[in-house]
Motif scaffolding. Structure first.
Motif, short mmCIF file in Angstrom:
data_model
loop_
_atom_site.label_atom_id
_atom_site.label_comp_id
_atom_site.label_asym_id
_atom_site.label_seq_id
_atom_site.Cartn_x
_atom_site.Cartn_y
_atom_site.Cartn_z
N GLY A 108 52.99 45.65 38.91
CA GLY A 108 53.39 46.80 39.71
C GLY A 108 54.20 46.38 40.92
O GLY A 108 54.11 45.25 41.40
N GLY A 109 55.00 47.30 41.43
CA GLY A 109 55.84 47.02 42.58
C GLY A 109 55.08 47.16 43.88
O GLY A 109 53.86 47.27 43.92
N GLY A 110 55.85 47.16 44.97
CA GLY A 110 55.23 47.29 46.28
C GLY A 110 54.29 46.14 46.57
O GLY A 110 54.60 44.97 46.34
N MET A 111 53.09 46.45 47.04
CA MET A 111 52.09 45.44 47.40
C MET A 111 50.96 45.36 46.37
O MET A 111 49.87 44.85 46.66
N ILE A 112 51.21 45.84 45.14
CA ILE A 112 50.13 45.90 44.15
C ILE A 112 49.64 44.51 43.77
O ILE A 112 48.43 44.27 43.69
N SER A 113 50.55 43.55 43.55
CA SER A 113 50.10 42.20 43.20
C SER A 113 49.27 41.59 44.32
O SER A 113 48.24 40.94 44.07
N ALA A 114 49.71 41.79 45.57
CA ALA A 114 48.95 41.28 46.70
C ALA A 114 47.58 41.95 46.80
O ALA A 114 46.58 41.31 47.12
N LEU A 115 47.54 43.25 46.51
CA LEU A 115 46.27 43.97 46.54
C LEU A 115 45.30 43.43 45.50
O LEU A 115 44.12 43.20 45.79
N ALA A 162 41.79 41.90 46.47
CA ALA A 162 40.61 42.66 46.07
C ALA A 162 39.80 41.98 44.97
O ALA A 162 38.57 42.05 44.96
N PHE A 163 40.50 41.31 44.04
CA PHE A 163 39.83 40.78 42.86
C PHE A 163 39.92 39.27 42.71
O PHE A 163 39.34 38.70 41.79
N GLY A 164 40.70 38.61 43.60
CA GLY A 164 40.82 37.16 43.50
C GLY A 164 41.67 36.70 42.34
O GLY A 164 41.59 35.53 41.96
N LEU A 168 48.01 38.14 39.51
CA LEU A 168 48.51 38.61 38.21
C LEU A 168 49.80 37.89 37.81
O LEU A 168 49.97 37.53 36.64
N ASP A 169 50.71 37.69 38.76
CA ASP A 169 51.97 37.04 38.43
C ASP A 169 51.75 35.60 37.99
O ASP A 169 52.34 35.12 37.01
N LYS A 170 50.91 34.88 38.70
CA LYS A 170 50.63 33.49 38.35
C LYS A 170 49.92 33.40 37.00
O LYS A 170 50.27 32.56 36.16
N THR A 189 44.65 31.10 35.32
CA THR A 189 43.65 30.74 36.33
C THR A 189 42.66 31.89 36.51
O THR A 189 43.04 33.06 36.56
N PRO A 190 41.38 31.58 36.60
CA PRO A 190 40.37 32.65 36.74
C PRO A 190 40.39 33.24 38.14
O PRO A 190 40.98 32.68 39.08
N ALA A 191 39.74 34.38 38.28
CA ALA A 191 39.61 35.01 39.59
C ALA A 191 38.85 34.08 40.53
O ALA A 191 37.92 33.38 40.13
N THR A 192 39.24 34.08 41.79
CA THR A 192 38.63 33.17 42.77
C THR A 192 37.42 33.78 43.47
O THR A 192 36.66 33.07 44.11
N HIS A 193 37.25 35.10 43.37
CA HIS A 193 36.09 35.73 43.99
C HIS A 193 35.85 37.08 43.33
O HIS A 193 36.68 37.60 42.58
N GLY A 194 34.69 37.65 43.59
CA GLY A 194 34.38 38.97 43.09
C GLY A 194 35.10 40.05 43.89
O GLY A 194 35.87 39.76 44.81
#
Length: 405
Positions: free
Chosen positions: A278-285, A289-291, A294-296, A308-313
């Motif tokens: 998604g555009g805007g700040m969605i990847s950063a969000l 929020a989920f660690g 998505l792009d990486k 790479t797995p999520a870094t935090h809950g």
């Protein structure tokens, strides 16, 4: 040494491909827009172009580079690059999304043709090939209707037509390109973002918009807030996104950004889906929020690496995009002034720069990810940060505008 070709229509700070691939033995060969060239200049293979979206020397150079470096994969995260990347993969016999799939995720009419008889409600639509088609569609379905380009992102070029006068105004100066017409769907808009790797949905989460995708038209902010798993709309939105992906020729590895309405009479209606983040700040969000980046993770999947797995809950967070006003930006708020709830910032302009208001929903002057202890607190903090930015930034009329910004 292994190589991957990257269509990079993003600044390096947002997509540091060499850092992401460090230690993998894979080197990115970057094709980018002129305005981002300097940020990638430390990389060994960077080729920049003016008028990037439409300059066909991008394709010519990409083909030459792909052959020269015997690239193993092609990566493209921007809407403008979806089809050109797919065509290149197909031409070279490389794995990943090919042209038919790209068109199904890019052309809104092809997309809806795939979904029209499926399990998710799709609004009545037609490809708009002439004024006669618009007139016939209005006779059949009435007002309001929506006319929008078949292959733009960020609500660019979309027009809501509520009566004959507005239709006449549109027909007098139509969008210069292929468009579609569809019935207007009232209701709250949601988006579902996620990742497909090896043909499986490995991450999926629904979000709701605060304000809406057309807020930029009035130079107003738009925000994204994740739904909790307890939200009554959570499961039905996830189920709808999975159903749409199953009906489309979804590539084995892709991020996705889908949009749906839930109407006042509680119907869930499909809007559109893209095979990208998604555009805007969605990847950063999503990262905050989920660690999960998505792009990486998507890049890793395209390269045959383990995502790479999520870094935090889950941590409550929301994203805010603030478009520019009309005029010259005199002052931007500083980091030292920002509220303590801010977790991440991206600013795309500078003091002294002239702007002409919002252009599309995914483009912004300032983007923020904010946190909080609960979804309610995050929602309040989003409005708080939007108000703070408005109060602490300063604008003056542009010399040519003669008005007040």
């Amino acid at each position: 040494m292994r190589h991957i070709l990257v269509f990079a229509k993003t600044p390096y700070a947002k997509t540091p491909y060499d850092q992401w691939l460090a230690g993998s033995g894979i080197v990115p060969v970057v094709v980018t827009a002129r305005e981002y060239a300097e940020s990638y200049s430390h990389l060994p293979h960077v080729h920049a172009f003016d008028a990037y979206d439409t300059n066909q020397l991008v394709e010519k150079t990409a083909l030459r580079l792909a052959r020269e470096f015997a690239v193993e994969a092609v990566f493209a995260r921007a809407e403008a690059d979806v089809v050109r990347a797919a065509q290149l993969r197909e031409l070279l016999g490389l794995p990943g999304q090919h042209t038919a799939s790209a068109l199904a995720f890019r052309d809104k009419v092809v997309m809806k043709d795939h979904l029209a008889d499926g399990p998710v409600d799709v609004p009545a639509y037609r490809r708009l090939d002439s004024a006669y088609t618009a007139l016939e569609f209005v006779v059949e379905h009435g007002y309001p209707v929506v006319i929008k380009p078949v292959s733009e992102s960020g609500s660019l070029g979309a027009a809501i037509i509520r009566d004959e006068a507005e239709l006449d105004a549109y027909l007098a100066s139509p969008w210069r390109g292929t468009s579609e017409i569809e019935v207007f769907v009232p209701g709250q808009m949601y988006h579902v973002d996620g990742l497909v790797a090896d043909g499986e949905v490995v991450f999926v989460h629904p979000f709701r918009y605060l304000n809406d995708c057309l807020s930029f038209r009035s130079n107003d902010w738009v925000a994204n807030l994740p739904l909790t798993r307890q939200d009554p709309e959570y499961d039905r939105l996830v189920k709808a996104a999975r159903a749409v992906l199953a009906e489309l020729p979804t590539p084995p590895h892709t991020a996705f950004h889908a949009e749906f309405w839930i109407t006042p009479d509680d119907r869930l209606v499909f809007c559109e889906i893209a095979s990208r983040t998604g555009g805007g700040m969605i990847s950063a969000l999503v990262r905050q929020a989920f660690g999960m980046d998505l792009d990486k993770a998507w890049l890793y999947a395209e390269c045959g690496l383990t995502p790479t797995p999520a870094t935090h809950g889950y941590r409550p967070a929301g994203a805010l995009c603030i478009p520019p006003q009309n005029g010259v930006l005199e002052r931007l708020p500083t980091a030292a002034e920002q509220p303590e709830c801010v977790r991440e910032v991206m600013v795309t302009g500078r003091a002294g720069q002239e702007f002409h208001g919002g252009v599309k929903s995914g483009l912004f002057l300032a983007g923020y990810v904010v946190g909080g202890d609960s979804e309610e607190e995050v929602a309040a903090n989003l409005e708080r940060v939007a108000g703070w930015f408005s109060d602490t930034s300063r604008w003056r009329p542009a010399p040519s505008s003669g008005g007040i910004a």
